[in-house]
Design a protein around this motif. Structure first.
Motif, mmCIF file in Angstrom:
data_model
loop_
_atom_site.group_PDB
_atom_site.id
_atom_site.type_symbol
_atom_site.label_atom_id
_atom_site.label_comp_id
_atom_site.label_asym_id
_atom_site.label_seq_id
_atom_site.Cartn_x
_atom_site.Cartn_y
_atom_site.Cartn_z
ATOM 1 N N LEU A 227 128.112 47.544 -57.020
ATOM 2 C CA LEU A 227 128.003 47.410 -55.513
ATOM 3 C C LEU A 227 128.763 46.417 -55.006
ATOM 4 O O LEU A 227 128.895 45.160 -55.514
ATOM 5 C CB LEU A 227 126.362 46.775 -55.312
ATOM 6 N N PRO A 228 129.482 46.839 -54.067
ATOM 7 C CA PRO A 228 130.582 45.772 -53.392
ATOM 8 C C PRO A 228 129.974 44.640 -52.575
ATOM 9 O O PRO A 228 128.774 44.791 -52.250
ATOM 10 C CB PRO A 228 131.277 46.792 -52.327
ATOM 11 N N GLY A 229 130.818 43.561 -52.390
ATOM 12 C CA GLY A 229 130.447 42.421 -51.822
ATOM 13 C C GLY A 229 131.242 42.062 -50.350
ATOM 14 O O GLY A 229 132.230 42.682 -50.497
ATOM 15 N N TRP A 230 130.556 41.581 -49.515
ATOM 16 C CA TRP A 230 131.326 41.366 -48.324
ATOM 17 C C TRP A 230 131.200 39.812 -47.677
ATOM 18 O O TRP A 230 131.442 39.547 -46.731
ATOM 19 C CB TRP A 230 131.172 42.340 -47.227
ATOM 20 N N VAL A 231 130.310 39.165 -48.350
ATOM 21 C CA VAL A 231 129.847 37.716 -47.719
ATOM 22 C C VAL A 231 130.509 36.756 -48.726
ATOM 23 O O VAL A 231 130.333 36.501 -49.995
ATOM 24 C CB VAL A 231 128.205 37.488 -47.773
ATOM 25 N N ASP A 232 131.376 35.766 -48.199
ATOM 26 C CA ASP A 232 132.039 34.677 -48.751
ATOM 27 C C ASP A 232 131.168 33.545 -48.738
ATOM 28 O O ASP A 232 130.610 33.133 -47.633
ATOM 29 C CB ASP A 232 133.422 34.603 -48.068
ATOM 30 N N ASN A 233 131.073 32.888 -49.953
ATOM 31 C CA ASN A 233 130.106 31.473 -50.056
ATOM 32 C C ASN A 233 131.142 30.345 -49.998
ATOM 33 O O ASN A 233 132.034 30.156 -50.989
ATOM 34 C CB ASN A 233 129.398 31.627 -51.036
ATOM 35 N N VAL A 234 131.346 29.618 -48.823
ATOM 36 C CA VAL A 234 132.271 28.570 -48.735
ATOM 37 C C VAL A 234 131.711 27.208 -49.484
ATOM 38 O O VAL A 234 132.474 26.518 -49.738
ATOM 39 C CB VAL A 234 132.608 28.009 -47.223
ATOM 40 N N GLY A 235 130.416 27.454 -49.592
ATOM 41 C CA GLY A 235 129.578 26.183 -50.473
ATOM 42 C C GLY A 235 130.257 25.975 -52.085
ATOM 43 O O GLY A 235 130.445 25.201 -52.568
ATOM 44 N N THR A 236 129.696 27.349 -52.546
ATOM 45 C CA THR A 236 130.122 27.488 -53.974
ATOM 46 C C THR A 236 131.725 27.835 -53.968
ATOM 47 O O THR A 236 132.192 27.923 -55.274
ATOM 48 C CB THR A 236 129.354 28.539 -54.319
ATOM 49 N N GLY A 237 132.469 28.480 -53.242
ATOM 50 C CA GLY A 237 133.943 28.779 -53.345
ATOM 51 C C GLY A 237 133.965 30.518 -53.794
ATOM 52 O O GLY A 237 134.990 30.537 -54.281
ATOM 53 N N GLU A 238 133.107 31.026 -53.639
ATOM 54 C CA GLU A 238 132.820 32.386 -54.302
ATOM 55 C C GLU A 238 133.026 33.208 -53.003
ATOM 56 O O GLU A 238 132.260 33.483 -52.320
ATOM 57 C CB GLU A 238 131.729 32.696 -55.172
ATOM 58 N N ASP A 239 134.335 34.230 -53.322
ATOM 59 C CA ASP A 239 134.361 35.290 -52.438
ATOM 60 C C ASP A 239 133.690 36.837 -52.741
ATOM 61 O O ASP A 239 133.343 36.689 -53.752
ATOM 62 C CB ASP A 239 135.784 35.513 -52.162
ATOM 63 N N ASP A 240 133.238 37.312 -51.758
ATOM 64 C CA ASP A 240 132.419 38.583 -51.912
ATOM 65 C C ASP A 240 131.164 38.048 -52.881
ATOM 66 O O ASP A 240 130.981 38.710 -53.845
ATOM 67 C CB ASP A 240 133.195 39.510 -52.568
ATOM 68 N N SER A 241 130.430 37.032 -52.697
ATOM 69 C CA SER A 241 129.597 36.585 -53.283
ATOM 70 C C SER A 241 128.202 37.385 -53.690
ATOM 71 O O SER A 241 127.281 37.044 -54.456
ATOM 72 C CB SER A 241 128.979 35.244 -52.800
ATOM 73 N N ASN A 242 127.966 38.611 -52.847
ATOM 74 C CA ASN A 242 126.862 39.436 -52.848
ATOM 75 C C ASN A 242 127.179 40.497 -53.708
ATOM 76 O O ASN A 242 126.362 41.762 -53.833
ATOM 77 C CB ASN A 242 126.199 39.550 -51.576
ATOM 78 N N GLU A 243 128.175 40.510 -54.678
ATOM 79 C CA GLU A 243 128.576 41.625 -55.720
ATOM 80 C C GLU A 243 127.410 41.957 -56.272
ATOM 81 O O GLU A 243 126.328 41.011 -56.802
ATOM 82 C CB GLU A 243 129.881 41.617 -56.155
ATOM 83 N N GLY A 244 127.228 42.981 -56.958
ATOM 84 C CA GLY A 244 125.959 43.489 -57.836
ATOM 85 C C GLY A 244 125.985 44.783 -58.720
ATOM 86 O O GLY A 244 127.221 45.505 -58.517
ATOM 87 N N GLU A 245 124.914 44.853 -59.393
ATOM 88 C CA GLU A 245 125.104 46.327 -60.366
ATOM 89 C C GLU A 245 123.761 46.808 -60.254
ATOM 90 O O GLU A 245 122.682 46.139 -60.340
ATOM 91 C CB GLU A 245 125.629 46.098 -61.617
#
Length: 753
Positions: A227-245
């Motif tokens: 599953l693709p992600g499209w929300v960047d988390n500036v707190g943790t520094g993770e791009d596309d933080s909502n990826e999954g499977e």
């Protein structure tokens, strides 16, 4: 046309169709969905439904029923609930930012906080819904992949007579394809997609049917989707933080022991593993993103994991005068979610000796095991009087762990030099017995009366162990143990009448009730013993019409409904703890209109629209997270519309082309009661949205190529929200809004054999 093993009819013919997309789905799935009365006169074919747990022609069912076939779900690229649920008339869908954390409601029967579901969810004959407030079932509606489904059925309005507890808003039912002895058949499919504001997605799935002799067949399916992600988390520094499977599969074995006796065993497994949620930080006062489009900020990651297993055994026995069915199921659902509660506890965290990334981390683990048994006997024959009766039993055990810790990723986890905020263990056992029956009396060839009755009894045993600052500020390290129990008897009923005015026009009237089980409350040092909360009940008054026009090429369905909702279960805040209470009454009234038209061969046009006016009819008690008389019921759009057009055309003897356009509109919605009785108010109004999807493809022999785009206009669709604020503030500080998937384009290739 395939057939199911033995004497039973193919389930592909047992389609429940009410309105635009459902009939459209039949057309896509089967060229026999219309027949020619002239060169340019397509005609809808009569279909068979199973809404009343018995086969009936659609025109004979005095109920509000819709369905999407599996072929239609494949053709629109639907994989999970978020892809198609809001296209179903009268259905409202919300999630907490991931697949598997879903809430289904119908006709506005919602409060915005549903520990126990208001819509019953079934898979074939197995009840998937949890009936307890302590297993999180209201926010964990079964979000199963659509791979190898025969159809998805929806019954709107309370269905308490046949489907029991938690069906006070309606029924959502997955129906799987059954094994067949016709021969080896199957399908393989691969998909690639690209999200405009995020990462790529891809998936593969396959289905195979294997005859194992003249009377035994096996059917297997499996899938995996990144599953693709499209929300960047500036707190943790993770791009596309909502990826999954999301992955899983199904295995079904069917055996015709005799011409009159069939046994089917089925096993299903699904795993959802998400890195984060699709929540974006908004300023609740301005309605604007805090950090930018598709950006959030948390101090720790918010993963979600869910594992689901289901085993079922169904015996179908034709006794001649009646048909006997026994359905046995066992399911195991384990879910774990983590959320960052910094916004809620910021004032407390600011005065503690924590690192810069210090926060409050909330972990909820819910493990539920559920056993169900239903035995049902239905009359066979075409006499004036027919009947159906049955017995139902369920036993559910739920273990819930809730931990709220001071947390720092820099320190490697929970801050061990501070006491925990809360550590709660809840164990619950829920047991229910029910007997039910319905009678159908044909007074004349055109007039039929129906009546049904169900008596249910449930018992719940509850145990709680809790400690922490939020539980007992005076002594946060000593656990508080508190048992509890409840029991109640509930009777639900139904009466209806239908009149076949002509061969192509049917009118019906229906009154039906539904309920949701009550239960015990937790006992905390700050609350004491609050006693039990009661079941809430709905009574639905409905009149409907189904008609066919223009040589059956135009179908129209219309329903007017009014629902009275009594003793609403709602969250109450006492001593800083959220408990359950009964909060007065509400009504929901509206109109559902569905039109489907086949003007010429190959062209399908459709429209459905729903109007719902759902509101409180009295103030909720003080200290309840509720509202005042006249407040709209949450998560319910006043208007919702779905429109489509599809054209299929031949390109020679072995090729076919197709193009489809689909548009969904959902009106704005409150997420809580507008007059919410909390210090800062927690209602965030979700903006209306419209989603445009396009698909075009080519079928060459057994291979299909589909180029598709979802949310072509790149609408930022607001699906749900949670609002946070200091208890010392009169304004909310932050709204975390669940945003739908941005514009996505993809290619799907499939091969049928």
């Amino acid at each position: 046309m395939q057939r199911t093993i033995g004497k039973f009819k193919p389930t592909a013919q047992c389609l429940m169709v009410s309105g635009l997309l459902a009939a459209h789905a039949v057309l896509l799935a089967n060229n026999q969905a219309h027949a020619q009365t002239g060169a340019d006169a397509p005609m809808l074919e009569e279909v068979v439904v199973t809404a009343s747990k018995r086969e009936q022609a659609l025109s004979d069912v005095p109920n509000s029923v819709s369905a999407f076939t599996g072929e239609f779900l494949d053709d629109i690229g639907a994989f999970s609930l978020q892809d198609y649920a809001t296209s179903l008339p009268g259905v409202q869908y919300a999630n907490q930012g991931t697949p598997g954390q879903s809430t289904l409601t119908m006709r506005g029967i919602a409060t915005g906080s549903e520990p126990t579901p208001t819509v019953a969810v079934y898979l074939d004959e197995a009840a998937l819904s949890s009936n307890s407030a302590y297993s999180g079932g209201g926010g964990l509606a079964a979000d199963l992949a659509t791979i190898d489904l025969d159809r998805v059925e929806v019954l709107r309005g309370p269905q308490g007579t046949l489907y029991g507890a938690s069906a006070l808003g309606g029924l959502f039912k997955y129906v799987t394809r059954k094994p067949t002895t016709d021969g080896i058949e199957g399908r393989v499919e691969a998909e690639y997609s690209d999200v405009s504001e995020g990462s790529d997605g891809y998936g593969v799935n396959g289905v195979i049917n294997l005859p194992l002799g003249d009377s035994v067949a096996l059917r297997a399916s499996g899938y995996i989707k990144e599953l693709p992600g499209w929300v960047d988390n500036v707190g943790t520094g993770e791009d596309d933080s909502n990826e999954g499977e999301q992955s899983g599969g199904r295995l079904a074995l069917a055996w015709d022991a005799t011409d009159a006796l069939r046994l089917t065993l089925t096993g299903i497994q699904q795993t959802i593993d998400m890195d984060g949620r699709t929540q974006v930080d908004f300023n609740p006062n301005s309605g604007k993103p805090v950090y930018g489009d598709y950006v959030t900020s948390t101090r720790t990651a918010e993963p979600f994991e869910q594992d689901f297993q289901l085993l079922t055994g169904v015996i179908e026995w034709d006794l001649g005068f009646a048909s006997l069915l026994s359905a046995t199921s066992y399911q195991d659902l384990d879910s774990e979610r983590i959320t960052d509660e910094f916004a809620q506890y910021a004032p407390t965290l600011a005065v503690l000796p924590l690192p810069d990334d210090g926060t409050a981390r909330f972990r909820v683990d819910i493990a539920t095991e559920k056993f169900d048994q239903e035995i049902r006997l239905a009359s066979n024959g075409d006499g004036r009087l027919n009947w159906l009766g049955g017995f139902y039993y369920t036993k559910q055990e739920s273990d819930t762990i809730q931990q709220l810790d001071f947390w720092s990723d820099d320190l490697g986890g929970a801050v061990d030099f501070l006491p925990v905020l809360a550590d709660i263990n809840l164990d619950l056992e829920y047991e229910e017995y029910a007997v039910f029956g319905e009678l159908y009396w044909s007074l004349t060839d055109a007039l039929e009366l129906s009546a049904g009755l169900r008596w249910s009894q449930n018992e719940q045993d509850y145990k709680q162990d809790a400690l922490g600052l939020a539980i007992n500020p005076v002594d946060p390290t000593t656990p508080i143990a508190a048992p509890g129990d409840s029991d109640e008897d509930v009777t639900t009923w139904m009466v209806s009448a239908k009149w076949d005015a002509t061969d192509n026009a049917m009118f019906y009237a229906r009154v039906a009730t539904g309920y949701r089980a009550g239960g015990p409350n937790p006992v905390l040092a700050t609350t004491g013993d609050l006693g039990n909360f009661d079941s809430d009940e709905t009574t639905n008054f409905e009149i409907g019409y189904r008609g066919a026009w223009l040589e059956n090429s135009l179908q129209t369905n219309a329903t007017l409904f009014y629902i009275d909702w009594d003793d609403i279960q709602i969250t109450q805040i006492i001593g800083g703890a959220g408990v359950r209470a009964n909060g007065g009454g509400a009504t929901s009234e509206g109109l559902e209109l569905e039109v489907m038209w086949l003007p010429v061969a190959g062209l399908t046009l459709g429209l459905n629209t729903t109007y719902t006016d759902a509101q409180l009819t009295e103030d909720t008690p003080s200290l309840v997270i509720g509202g005042l008389d006249g407040d709209a019921l949450p998560l319910t759009p006043e208007w919702a519309t779905n429109a489509f057009a599809e054209y299929r055309f031949g390109l020679g003897d072995s090729m076919e082309g197709f193009a489809t356009i689909n548009y969904r509109y959902v009106d704005d919605r409150d997420t809580r009661f507008d007059s919410a009785l909390t210090p800062f108010g927690d209602n965030y109004v979700l903006e209306s949205y419209g989603l445009l999807d396009l698909r075009a493809g080519l079928v060459v022999n057994a291979v299909q190529f589909t180029l598709w785009g979802r949310n072509i206009t790149d609408e930022e669709a607001e699906m749900n929200s949670a609002v946070y604020g200091s208890p010392f503030s009169t304004e909310a500080d932050l709204a975390r809004v669940v945003i739908g998937q941005p514009r996505t384009v993809g290619l799907t290739v499939s091969y049928d054999f």
